[in-house]
Motif scaffolding. Sequence first.
Motif, PDB file in Angstrom:
ATOM      1  N   LEU A   1       0.853  -1.185   0.000  1.00 37.75           N
ATOM      2  CA  LEU A   1       0.000   0.000   0.000  1.00 37.75           C
ATOM      3  C   LEU A   1       0.891   1.239   0.000  1.00 37.75           C
ATOM      4  O   LEU A   1       1.782   1.379   0.829  1.00 37.75           O
ATOM      5  N   SER A   2       0.647   2.126  -0.938  1.00 32.41           N
ATOM      6  CA  SER A   2       1.434   3.353  -1.026  1.00 32.41           C
ATOM      7  C   SER A   2       0.579   4.426  -1.670  1.00 32.41           C
ATOM      8  O   SER A   2      -0.399   4.139  -2.372  1.00 32.41           O
ATOM      9  N   ALA A   3       0.979   5.693  -1.450  1.00 33.51           N
ATOM     10  CA  ALA A   3       0.232   6.804  -2.035  1.00 33.51           C
ATOM     11  C   ALA A   3       0.577   7.003  -3.502  1.00 33.51           C
ATOM     12  O   ALA A   3      -0.239   7.486  -4.279  1.00 33.51           O
ATOM     13  N   GLY A   4       1.812   6.660  -3.888  1.00 32.47           N
ATOM     14  CA  GLY A   4       2.247   6.870  -5.261  1.00 32.47           C
ATOM     15  C   GLY A   4       3.023   5.690  -5.802  1.00 32.47           C
ATOM     16  O   GLY A   4       3.427   4.789  -5.054  1.00 32.47           O
ATOM     17  N   LEU A   5       3.272   5.705  -7.109  1.00 30.13           N
ATOM     18  CA  LEU A   5       3.983   4.604  -7.742  1.00 30.13           C
ATOM     19  C   LEU A   5       5.422   4.504  -7.247  1.00 30.13           C
ATOM     20  O   LEU A   5       5.906   3.411  -6.931  1.00 30.13           O
ATOM     21  N   GLU A   6       6.135   5.618  -7.179  1.00 28.19           N
ATOM     22  CA  GLU A   6       7.540   5.575  -6.787  1.00 28.19           C
ATOM     23  C   GLU A   6       7.695   5.070  -5.354  1.00 28.19           C
ATOM     24  O   GLU A   6       8.603   4.295  -5.062  1.00 28.19           O
ATOM     25  N   ASP A   7       6.829   5.523  -4.456  1.00 23.42           N
ATOM     26  CA  ASP A   7       6.872   5.015  -3.080  1.00 23.42           C
ATOM     27  C   ASP A   7       6.651   3.512  -3.064  1.00 23.42           C
ATOM     28  O   ASP A   7       7.311   2.779  -2.324  1.00 23.42           O
ATOM     29  N   GLY A   8       5.708   3.045  -3.877  1.00 25.66           N
ATOM     30  CA  GLY A   8       5.411   1.622  -3.924  1.00 25.66           C
ATOM     31  C   GLY A   8       6.569   0.812  -4.462  1.00 25.66           C
ATOM     32  O   GLY A   8       6.908  -0.250  -3.930  1.00 25.66           O
ATOM     33  N   LEU A   9       7.216   1.312  -5.534  1.00 25.56           N
ATOM     34  CA  LEU A   9       8.355   0.592  -6.110  1.00 25.56           C
ATOM     35  C   LEU A   9       9.510   0.514  -5.122  1.00 25.56           C
ATOM     36  O   LEU A   9      10.224  -0.501  -5.063  1.00 25.56           O
ATOM     37  N   GLU A  10       9.684   1.561  -4.329  1.00 22.37           N
ATOM     38  CA  GLU A  10      10.748   1.528  -3.323  1.00 22.37           C
ATOM     39  C   GLU A  10      10.463   0.441  -2.285  1.00 22.37           C
ATOM     40  O   GLU A  10      11.381  -0.271  -1.843  1.00 22.37           O
ATOM     41  N   LEU A  11       9.202   0.284  -1.898  1.00 27.61           N
ATOM     42  CA  LEU A  11       8.843  -0.774  -0.951  1.00 27.61           C
ATOM     43  C   LEU A  11       9.063  -2.154  -1.564  1.00 27.61           C
ATOM     44  O   LEU A  11       9.475  -3.092  -0.878  1.00 27.61           O
ATOM     45  N   VAL A  12       8.789  -2.298  -2.870  1.00 29.75           N
ATOM     46  CA  VAL A  12       9.037  -3.575  -3.549  1.00 29.75           C
ATOM     47  C   VAL A  12      10.527  -3.888  -3.516  1.00 29.75           C
ATOM     48  O   VAL A  12      10.941  -5.013  -3.199  1.00 29.75           O
ATOM     49  N   ARG A  13      11.359  -2.888  -3.821  1.00 33.44           N
ATOM     50  CA  ARG A  13      12.808  -3.110  -3.835  1.00 33.44           C
ATOM     51  C   ARG A  13      13.344  -3.473  -2.442  1.00 33.44           C
ATOM     52  O   ARG A  13      14.338  -4.199  -2.323  1.00 33.44           O
ATOM     53  N   ARG A  14      12.695  -2.984  -1.390  1.00 34.04           N
ATOM     54  CA  ARG A  14      13.176  -3.216  -0.027  1.00 34.04           C
ATOM     55  C   ARG A  14      12.642  -4.506   0.590  1.00 34.04           C
ATOM     56  O   ARG A  14      12.936  -4.811   1.746  1.00 34.04           O
ATOM     57  N   ALA A  15      11.865  -5.260  -0.157  1.00 36.49           N
ATOM     58  CA  ALA A  15      11.329  -6.518   0.380  1.00 36.49           C
ATOM     59  C   ALA A  15      12.480  -7.445   0.775  1.00 36.49           C
ATOM     60  O   ALA A  15      13.468  -7.572   0.052  1.00 36.49           O
ATOM     61  N   THR A  16      12.354  -8.090   1.917  1.00 31.47           N
ATOM     62  CA  THR A  16      13.421  -8.966   2.400  1.00 31.47           C
ATOM     63  C   THR A  16      13.447 -10.268   1.596  1.00 31.47           C
ATOM     64  O   THR A  16      12.435 -10.686   1.023  1.00 31.47           O
ATOM     65  N   ARG A  17      14.628 -10.894   1.578  1.00 35.11           N
ATOM     66  CA  ARG A  17      14.769 -12.150   0.855  1.00 35.11           C
ATOM     67  C   ARG A  17      13.828 -13.206   1.422  1.00 35.11           C
ATOM     68  O   ARG A  17      13.224 -13.986   0.681  1.00 35.11           O
ATOM     69  N   THR A  18      13.677 -13.210   2.752  1.00 31.41           N
ATOM     70  CA  THR A  18      12.779 -14.183   3.389  1.00 31.41           C
ATOM     71  C   THR A  18      11.339 -13.983   2.933  1.00 31.41           C
ATOM     72  O   THR A  18      10.629 -14.943   2.609  1.00 31.41           O
ATOM     73  N   ALA A  19      10.889 -12.719   2.906  1.00 32.24           N
ATOM     74  CA  ALA A  19       9.515 -12.427   2.486  1.00 32.24           C
ATOM     75  C   ALA A  19       9.298 -12.806   1.026  1.00 32.24           C
ATOM     76  O   ALA A  19       8.267 -13.382   0.661  1.00 32.24           O
ATOM     77  N   VAL A  20      10.279 -12.480   0.174  1.00 32.28           N
ATOM     78  CA  VAL A  20      10.144 -12.777  -1.257  1.00 32.28           C
ATOM     79  C   VAL A  20      10.068 -14.282  -1.488  1.00 32.28           C
ATOM     80  O   VAL A  20       9.187 -14.777  -2.198  1.00 32.28           O
ATOM     81  N   ARG A  21      10.981 -15.019  -0.881  1.00 35.47           N
ATOM     82  CA  ARG A  21      10.975 -16.477  -1.082  1.00 35.47           C
ATOM     83  C   ARG A  21       9.707 -17.113  -0.530  1.00 35.47           C
ATOM     84  O   ARG A  21       9.137 -18.022  -1.140  1.00 35.47           O
ATOM     85  N   GLY A  22       9.276 -16.645   0.630  1.00 36.67           N
ATOM     86  CA  GLY A  22       8.061 -17.203   1.212  1.00 36.67           C
ATOM     87  C   GLY A  22       6.847 -16.979   0.338  1.00 36.67           C
ATOM     88  O   GLY A  22       6.018 -17.884   0.155  1.00 36.67           O
ATOM     89  N   GLU A  23       6.710 -15.781  -0.235  1.00 32.30           N
ATOM     90  CA  GLU A  23       5.555 -15.471  -1.077  1.00 32.30           C
ATOM     91  C   GLU A  23       5.633 -16.185  -2.430  1.00 32.30           C
ATOM     92  O   GLU A  23       4.616 -16.633  -2.967  1.00 32.30           O
TER      93      GLU A  23
END
Length: 334
Positions: A78-100
């Motif tokens: 959830l983010s207000a804008g696209l750039e904020d959202g993309l930054e959150l995607v880039r900061r996703a942890t390896r554990t979270a990414v692999r789990g999902e």
Amino acid sequence: MVLRIHFTAEDLLGTRFADGPAPLLELELAVAMRRRRDPDPAFARRHRSLAAPAARAIAPLNELVPATGAGPFFLDPLSAGLEDGLELVRRATRTAVRGELDRICRNGLPVTPLLRGLAHEDRQAWQQLERSLRAAHTALVDPVWPQLRAGFDTDLAWRGQVQREQGLRGMLAGLYPGSRWLGSTLEIAVAKQVEVRLEGGGVLLLPSAQWTGEPLCGPLPDGSLLLLYPALTPLPHLYLAERAPAPGADPDEPVAALLGRTRSAVLRLTLREPTTGQLARELGISPASASEHARALRRAGLVTTARAGRAVRHSCTPLGHRLIAAAGTPARQA
């Protein structure tokens, strides 16, 4: 099957609406709608018109987003804008990414080179994902963002009216047809059996005009539950309502502002309990379109449908009567 959400008193007090539509979440839902086998015809027409280069750019997202809309949580923060959202995607942890990624593959998506690259933090795979997200956002979300915002705002206005009349529990039960309360548990009809026990974080409600499927839910970082549901008026009808008034519809009439002009006219005609054919003839639309509008109103709890011999008749519900009455027009039989 049913989604059961177990509320405490604290959770009910913590239930609130999101501030607005979320760019990446709306993008994921748009991709899912493109993959559905039986989408709303109006959505299907819109997606068929997508240019070939844009469709190719979006293709990588098809590997991550199933038709159910339940893609990986790291992809739709959830983010207000696209750039904020993309930054959150880039900061996703390896554990979270692999789990999902493991979760979506267990639920039926194939393991692809892109998914392997994301799981192993391959730079090229992540760059490909970001390029695809940007291109897909430009093609699927940017052109309709004003309508998505309008769908969000009108849904909140309607839910606020329902809550004033029926209370918070009544409003929550009305988010999706067939939902009901059993004690402190909200039951929502979905395709899978799901149990969610809230722990005081409450629920964040998010209507989407992009989505016509069943409600979706998932945990948020603050400990609350995100509950996403189809907005009262789907995107194509918000888009078309700006351009072509329905026969006999008043463009300034409040119900038309909420539902769209054609759908508002359909709701008023159900005061007469018309058949689908009568709706079509009265409004100068096809029987398929009349049936589609009636189905959407039925899902919103405003109309009921019953078979009478070979015909199907549509009737305005008490909730539909109250909506018409609140708009200042007597709900009388025509």
